[in-house]
Design an enzyme around this catalytic site. Structure first.
Site, mmCIF file in Angstrom:
data_model
loop_
_atom_site.group_PDB
_atom_site.id
_atom_site.type_symbol
_atom_site.label_atom_id
_atom_site.label_comp_id
_atom_site.label_asym_id
_atom_site.label_seq_id
_atom_site.Cartn_x
_atom_site.Cartn_y
_atom_site.Cartn_z
ATOM 1 N N CYS A 31 85.027 -19.190 -9.351
ATOM 2 C CA CYS A 31 83.053 -19.537 -9.432
ATOM 3 C C CYS A 31 83.243 -20.285 -10.734
ATOM 4 O O CYS A 31 83.627 -19.241 -12.223
ATOM 5 C CB CYS A 31 82.156 -18.602 -9.118
ATOM 6 S SG CYS A 31 80.947 -18.948 -9.519
ATOM 7 N N CYS A 34 79.908 -19.409 -12.566
ATOM 8 C CA CYS A 34 79.836 -17.998 -12.991
ATOM 9 C C CYS A 34 80.975 -17.762 -14.059
ATOM 10 O O CYS A 34 80.433 -17.232 -15.671
ATOM 11 C CB CYS A 34 80.960 -17.179 -12.622
ATOM 12 S SG CYS A 34 80.407 -16.536 -10.672
#
Length: 107
Positions: A31, A34
């Site tokens: 991600c 993230c």
């Protein structure tokens, strides 16, 4: 200091039985957003070590907890206090926006 990892094995002790508020960053290796929010959370942790504990939970390695807390998109952050979810923050945000979302804890 970087956010400490937590897992299904240590969840009860790390999060539910913690003294004071705990922000859990639900994330995954793949991600991109993230990875962008992680250093911001580390900064907030370093600036507020006595007010808020920040932990990271890899959703790929702990799908049971991701399902239990209805994590449908990441990054997602939840602030637990006394074992209950008090605040939910979805998506990567700049530091000032995260600080505003967390003002109740780090104010």
């Amino acid at each position: 200091m970087t956010a400490k990892p937590t897992s299904s094995a240590t969840w009860e002790q790390d999060v539910l039985q913690a003294e004071g508020p705990v922000l859990v960053d639900f994330w995954a290796e793949w991600c991109g957003p993230c990875r962008m929010v992680a250093p911001v959370l580390d900064e907030i942790q370093n600036e507020n070590p006595d007010k808020l504990t920040i932990l990271k939970l890899n959703v790929d390695e702990n799908p049971d907890l991701a399902m239990k807390y209805q994590i449908t998109s990441i990054p997602a952050m939840k602030v637990f206090n006394k074992g209950e979810v008090e605040t939910t923050i979805i998506g990567a945000k700049p530091k000032f926006a995260l600080q505003q979302d967390l003002a109740k804890y780090i104010g």
